[in-house]
Design a protein around this motif. Structure first.
Motif, mmCIF file in Angstrom:
data_model
loop_
_atom_site.group_PDB
_atom_site.id
_atom_site.type_symbol
_atom_site.label_atom_id
_atom_site.label_comp_id
_atom_site.label_asym_id
_atom_site.label_seq_id
_atom_site.Cartn_x
_atom_site.Cartn_y
_atom_site.Cartn_z
ATOM 1 N N GLY A 135 -0.057 1.335 -1.504
ATOM 2 C CA GLY A 135 0.751 0.590 -0.539
ATOM 3 C C GLY A 135 0.546 1.039 0.894
ATOM 4 O O GLY A 135 0.737 0.255 1.834
ATOM 5 N N GLY A 144 0.115 -6.910 -1.467
ATOM 6 C CA GLY A 144 0.643 -7.314 -2.770
ATOM 7 C C GLY A 144 -0.415 -7.288 -3.856
ATOM 8 O O GLY A 144 -0.213 -6.721 -4.932
ATOM 9 N N ALA A 147 -1.551 -3.679 -4.516
ATOM 10 C CA ALA A 147 -0.481 -2.926 -5.187
ATOM 11 C C ALA A 147 -0.332 -3.350 -6.640
ATOM 12 O O ALA A 147 0.164 -2.575 -7.467
ATOM 13 N N THR A 391 5.531 -3.269 -7.009
ATOM 14 C CA THR A 391 5.048 -3.643 -5.675
ATOM 15 C C THR A 391 6.191 -3.642 -4.670
ATOM 16 O O THR A 391 6.072 -3.090 -3.566
#
Length: 478
Positions: A135, A144, A147, A391
């Motif tokens: 991240g 996104g 992750a 996430t």
């Protein structure tokens, strides 16, 4: 970036998924090993109740290790850095593999228990640190998808464990060779966790430390710039550098917080409530009940008992494919849409499955509906809560709070994992197929909570997400 995610994931959440599934295949062999060891050591038969207890300890000590790993993972990430913590974590995995591997030749089942505990610690640390690292080096427009590597490698680990644990059979017209599922290969099977560990030790050192950690935690701007150039390229790194500098300025030298400090910090109140609800919701969603009922559903659909492990393998393939699909969709569709949609669909499938299991013998086509519901539920879980939860946990906090938040989320996850493992047999025995009514209510509640509370985080910086929650934490007029 893709190679970095692979280097992180192979020794991170892959180990978690792999070691959750790998212990299921050799259950009978381990029972035999315990009986033989006990007989040779004490010259008497092992009591069946004690055998059940020892097997339960071997299986569940992994969760206790995971909890310990989650508690120390954040601290390791702060002291050693994200990359340093992951590299050091592999030493634990290698030691665990050695202990589990030599437990059978030496006839010491205590070493197997110790190895399972250590590999649990390894999994807990990896589950905590991997989302932090990925991240923090990912650009916000790809954050996104990158992750999602956490869930992709976790489901990939589960699937790999299922495949490697297969015994020699013939599935329809395709011969499936025995891999490590036979009794003679048991020490190799249990010590195979060292392979991902050595792979990470080989590949991860080629990648730099987290740029955000280097600048915000260490104050090393030059190393941060070099890391960003490696991750994003010489032409694209400046925009990310400016974003990190803004966050660094906003934090104004604030030190990394301890987990207990977050509980008294009004500025992260709703973020904290959110990750606790989402993490518990993920574990109590009913996915364990689906896997429990899968064998019964497949039997009722007419699948031969010896073929069921291979059909169950299909559920692992489904979960892995949906994690990959979620990774491709998350930065286009957004987090809210996927996770709310996943929970709503899971609510629907729980409802249908309750009716189909109740009227399983009424019509010949009902068992096939139940079978379809099992796969549909797993697909919905992988597309929503299975992937998005981890996430969002990494996105909702700024640098000073993120390690502590991951520790809290990991702790809640492992405690929930252990709790559902303890309570689930009683829930199923008491409610039977109506246990899915409990799970559908839970899925509906979590979907409603996310709809009302959590803002969309797609393409937003960590500071922008913090501002969104500022209104919730301090009121609309704050």
């Amino acid at each position: 970036l893709f190679l970095a995610v692979c280097a992180v994931g192979i020794g991170g959440t892959f180990q978690y998924g792999y070691n959750v599934s790998i212990i299921n295949a050799p259950t009978q062999h381990i029972h035999k090993f315990l009986n033989e060891t006990w007989s040779s050591r004490y010259h008497k038969e092992l009591n069946p109740d004690l055998l059940t207890f020892l097997w339960s300890v071997i299986a569940s000590i992994f969760s206790l290790g995971g909890l310990c790993g989650a508690l120390i993972g954040g601290g390791m990430a702060i002291r050693l850095g994200r990359k340093g913590a992951l590299l050091m974590n592999n030493v634990i995995a290698i030691l665990a593999s050695i202990l589990m591997g030599i437990s059978f030749p030496t006839g010491l089942f205590e070493l197997l228990i110790a190895g399972r505990f250590l590999i649990g610690i390894n999994s807990g640390i990896g589950f905590c640190v991997q989302p932090l690292y990925v991240g923090e080096f990912a650009p916000k427009h790809l954050r996104g998808g990158l992750a999602m590597g956490t869930s992709i490698f976790l489901t990939g680990g589960i699937l790999t464990g299922q495949i490697i644990g297969l015994r020699q059979e013939k599935l329809f017209i395709f011969p499936v060779l025995e891999l490590l599922g036979g009794e003679k290969h048991l020490p190799l099977l249990l010590s195979s966790s060292c392979v991902p560990a050595f792979a990470q030790l080989l590949f991860l050192p080629w990648f730099p430390e987290s740029p955000r950690y280097l600048l915000i935690d260490r104050g090393d701007e030059l190393s941060c710039a070099k890391a960003l150039k490696r991750f994003h390229g010489s032409s694209e790194y400046r925009r990310e550098m400016e974003d990190i500098q803004r966050e660094c300025f906003a934090l104004d030298g604030e030190k990394p917080k301890k987990p207990w400090q977050l509980f008294t910090d009004r500025g992260v109140r709703w973020q904290l409530i959110t990750i606790i609800v989402m993490t518990m919701g993920q574990q109590f969603s009913g996915i364990n009940a689906i896997y429990f009922y899968a064998t019964y559903v497949f039997e009722q659909a007419g699948i031969l008992a010896e073929k069921i492990p291979y059909v169950t393998l299909g559920t692992g393939v489904c979960e892995c494919l949906t994690a990959l699909s979620c990774g491709l969709l998350i930065d286009h569709v957004g987090r809210r849409c996927l996770i709310i949609g996943g929970y709503v669909l899971m609510t629907l499938w729980c409802t249908v499955l309750t009716f189909s299991l109740t009227y399983q013998e009424l019509y010949s086509w009902v068992p096939y509906m139940s079978m379809a519901c099992v796969f549909a539920f797993i697909l919905s879980f992988g597309l929503g809560p299975g992937g998005i939860t981890n996430t969002l946990t990494a996105e909702l906090f700024v640098q000073s709070s993120r390690p502590a938040a991951q520790m809290i989320a990991g702790t809640v996850s492992w405690i929930s994992f252990f709790t559902i493992g303890m309570l689930f047999p009683f829930i199923v025995n008491g409610l039977q197929q109506y246990c899915f009514v409990v799970f559908l209510l839970e899925c509906f509640f979590v979907a409603a909570f996310i709809f009302l509370i959590i803002p969309e985080t797609k393409n937003k910086s960590f500071l922008e997400i913090k501002k969104e929650f500022h209104k919730l934490n301090f009121g609309r007029n704050a």
